[in-house]
Scaffold this active site. Structure first.
Site, PDB file in Angstrom:
ATOM      1  N   HIS A 148       0.726  -1.133  -0.107  1.00  0.00           N
ATOM      2  CA  HIS A 148      -0.047  -0.002  -0.085  1.00  0.00           C
ATOM      3  C   HIS A 148       0.780   1.317  -0.048  1.00  0.00           C
ATOM      4  CE1 HIS A 148      -0.448  -2.177   4.026  1.00  0.00           C
ATOM      5  NE2 HIS A 148       0.212  -0.963   4.343  1.00  0.00           N
ATOM      6  N   HIS A 205       8.107   7.152   3.214  1.00  0.00           N
ATOM      7  CA  HIS A 205       7.191   6.292   2.333  1.00  0.00           C
ATOM      8  C   HIS A 205       6.426   7.598   1.763  1.00  0.00           C
ATOM      9  CE1 HIS A 205       5.052   6.888   5.989  1.00  0.00           C
ATOM     10  NE2 HIS A 205       4.007   7.313   5.285  1.00  0.00           N
ATOM     11  N   HIS A 210       6.568  11.283   3.713  1.00  0.00           N
ATOM     12  CA  HIS A 210       6.619  11.015   5.129  1.00  0.00           C
ATOM     13  C   HIS A 210       7.892  10.506   5.444  1.00  0.00           C
ATOM     14  CE1 HIS A 210       1.889  11.094   5.404  1.00  0.00           C
ATOM     15  NE2 HIS A 210       2.448  12.506   5.640  1.00  0.00           N
ATOM     16  N   THR A 217      -1.683   7.411   9.534  1.00  0.00           N
ATOM     17  CA  THR A 217      -2.756   7.493   8.801  1.00  0.00           C
ATOM     18  C   THR A 217      -3.182   6.363   8.079  1.00  0.00           C
ATOM     19  OG1 THR A 217      -1.233   8.129   6.820  1.00  0.00           O
ATOM     20  CG2 THR A 217      -1.954  10.107   8.363  1.00  0.00           C
ATOM     21  N   GLU A 249      -1.947  14.030   1.763  1.00  0.00           N
ATOM     22  CA  GLU A 249      -3.075  13.607   2.980  1.00  0.00           C
ATOM     23  C   GLU A 249      -3.270  14.920   3.762  1.00  0.00           C
ATOM     24  OE1 GLU A 249      -1.068  10.263   5.188  1.00  0.00           O
ATOM     25  OE2 GLU A 249      -2.468   9.154   4.113  1.00  0.00           O
ATOM     26  N   HIS A 265       2.684   9.257  -0.085  1.00  0.00           N
ATOM     27  CA  HIS A 265       1.301   9.044  -0.555  1.00  0.00           C
ATOM     28  C   HIS A 265       0.999   9.899  -1.921  1.00  0.00           C
ATOM     29  CE1 HIS A 265       0.415   7.444   3.327  1.00  0.00           C
ATOM     30  NE2 HIS A 265       1.395   8.397   3.667  1.00  0.00           N
TER      31      HIS A 265
HETATM   32  N1  LIG Z   1       1.206   7.883   7.268  1.00  0.00           N
HETATM   33  S1  LIG Z   1       2.211   7.143   8.319  1.00  0.00           S
HETATM   34  O1  LIG Z   1       3.314   8.144   8.685  1.00  0.00           O
HETATM   35  O2  LIG Z   1       1.166   7.134   9.316  1.00  0.00           O
HETATM   36  C1  LIG Z   1       2.501   5.634   7.856  1.00  0.00           C
HETATM   37  C2  LIG Z   1       2.065   5.103   6.481  1.00  0.00           C
HETATM   38  F1  LIG Z   1       1.177   5.736   5.754  1.00  0.00           F
HETATM   39  C3  LIG Z   1       2.237   3.883   6.366  1.00  0.00           C
HETATM   40  F2  LIG Z   1       1.939   3.372   5.106  1.00  0.00           F
HETATM   41  C4  LIG Z   1       3.305   2.929   7.127  1.00  0.00           C
HETATM   42  S2  LIG Z   1       3.713   1.582   6.479  1.00  0.00           S
HETATM   43  O3  LIG Z   1       4.596   1.046   7.223  1.00  0.00           O
HETATM   44  O4  LIG Z   1       4.469   1.917   5.076  1.00  0.00           O
HETATM   45  C5  LIG Z   1       2.204   0.480   6.302  1.00  0.00           C
HETATM   46  C6  LIG Z   1       1.552   0.434   7.800  1.00  0.00           C
HETATM   47  O5  LIG Z   1       2.348  -0.377   8.566  1.00  0.00           O
HETATM   48  C7  LIG Z   1       3.757   3.561   8.234  1.00  0.00           C
HETATM   49  N2  LIG Z   1       4.293   2.817   8.947  1.00  0.00           N
HETATM   50  C8  LIG Z   1       4.370   2.821  10.473  1.00  0.00           C
HETATM   51  C9  LIG Z   1       3.047   2.532  11.035  1.00  0.00           C
HETATM   52  C10 LIG Z   1       3.380   0.998  11.592  1.00  0.00           C
HETATM   53  C11 LIG Z   1       4.736   1.219  11.471  1.00  0.00           C
HETATM   54  C12 LIG Z   1       5.519   0.023  12.099  1.00  0.00           C
HETATM   55  C13 LIG Z   1       7.169   0.108  12.093  1.00  0.00           C
HETATM   56  C14 LIG Z   1       7.696   1.345  11.315  1.00  0.00           C
HETATM   57  C15 LIG Z   1       6.756   2.414  10.542  1.00  0.00           C
HETATM   58  C16 LIG Z   1       5.522   1.941  11.113  1.00  0.00           C
HETATM   59  C17 LIG Z   1       3.356   4.960   8.588  1.00  0.00           C
HETATM   60  F3  LIG Z   1       3.568   5.585   9.769  1.00  0.00           F
HETATM   61 ZN   LIG Z   2       2.512   8.394   5.541  1.00  0.00          ZN
END
Ligand SMILES: NS(=O)(=O)c1c(F)c(F)c(S(=O)(=O)CCO)c(N[C@H]2CCc3ccccc32)c1F
Ligand SMILES: [Zn+2]
Length: 263
Positions: free
Chosen positions: A66, A91, A117, A198, A104, A93
């Site tokens: 995603h 990452h 982000h 998010t 976002e 969006h």
């Molecule tokens: N927009 S955001 O910044 O809130 C945000 C994301 F949008 C997103 F996609 C991810 S992810 O890791 O690619 C997929 C979900 O885990 C993370 N990852 C975070 C969420 C869970 C996790 C665990 C370890 C390291 C990073 C994250 C994230 F913080």
């Molecule tokens: Zn993000």
């Protein structure tokens, strides 16, 4: 997590069923509009330590179904936040090729083309991001709004690898570079608020810093971002394009966003 995180029956409206925090308080992203903004003179420019990573080091870029995310090195951290926060991953969006409005956060109701982000965790209090991610003071995410302009050679250092992470779970090594190049010039002008992840599990654990000034990438770079990747694995008979992977803005009750700049 179902493939369709952002679309169809399992889209964001369905998130709270499986992830209760997604229906809770302090949710992100939000719209920045003038009647919730308050100037705060204590908001200092952030300091980035170890962001200039040598090209002999490598960052792992991966498609997780995603988003496209790049793991960062634990030698990168931010000072001038309430705690020291160590970099975890970055990452993006984005929207789709017909509607390049995939940021976002929005400003006065306006979407930007895309959003970067950079996720950090509170390394003063927690051993790693997994321990930190569900704690109120656990994470700090930097957000950079992206808009169309000239070709951006710094973003190209990541974007040129998209063809090697087209499908879910593919990975590629990216030569290190100065991640500071991805940020806008004015690090002293930003929006600051307490919010959440998010994506599910939407923990209200994020101190958000959204830079006021957008960074420009070219139309071609944006199109590459919008068309390069799939949510599905390479052998899936029904490929799903990875597009519109942004959450809609959330209600922002009786809360303020602090700004480090005067209007
Ligand atoms: N927009 S955001 O910044 O809130 C945000 C994301 F949008 C997103 F996609 C991810 S992810 O890791 O690619 C997929 C979900 O885990 C993370 N990852 C975070 C969420 C869970 C996790 C665990 C370890 C390291 C990073 C994250 C994230 F913080
Ligand atoms: Zn993000």
């Amino acid at each position: 997590v179902s493939l369709l995180l952002y679309a169809g029956p399992d889209g964001e409206k369905a998130w709270p069923k499986k992830y209760p925090f997604c229906g809770g308080v302090f949710q992100s992203p939000i719209d920045f509009h003038k009647d919730i903004l308050q100037y705060d003179s204590n908001l200092l420019p952030l300091e980035f330590i170890g962001y200039n990573v040598s090209s002999t080091d490598r960052f792992t870029l991966t498609n997780n179904g995603h988003s496209v995310k790049m793991y960062l090195s634990p030698t990168m951290y931010i000072r001038n936040l309430p705690f020291e926060y160590t970099a975890s991953q970055l990452h993006l969006h984005w929207g789709n090729r017909n509607k390049s409005e995939g940021s976002e956060h929005t400003v006065s109701g306006k979407h930007f083309a895309a959003e970067l982000h950079i996720v950090h965790y509170n390394s003063e209090k927690y051993p790693d991001v997994t321990a930190a991610m569900d704690k109120a003071d656990g994470l700090a995410v930097l957000a950079i709004l992206l808009e169309i302009g000239p070709f951006n050679p710094s973003y190209e250092k990541i974007f040129r690898h998209f063809r090697n992470v087209k499908y879910k779970d593919q990975m590629v090594q990216v030569p290190g570079f100065n991640i500071r190049e991805l940020l806008p010039d004015r690090l002293d002008e930003y929006y600051r608020y307490e919010g959440s992840l998010t994506t599910p599990p939407c923990y209200p654990s994020v101190l958000w810093t959204v830079f006021r000034h957008p960074v420009k990438i070219s139309q071609e770079q944006l199109l590459a971002l919008e068309t390069a990747m799939y949510c599905t694995e390479s052998d899936d008979p029904e490929p799903l394009e990875m597009v519109d992977n942004f959450r809609n803005v959330q209600e922002f009750h009786e809360r303020l966003v602090f700004i480090s700049f005067h209007e």
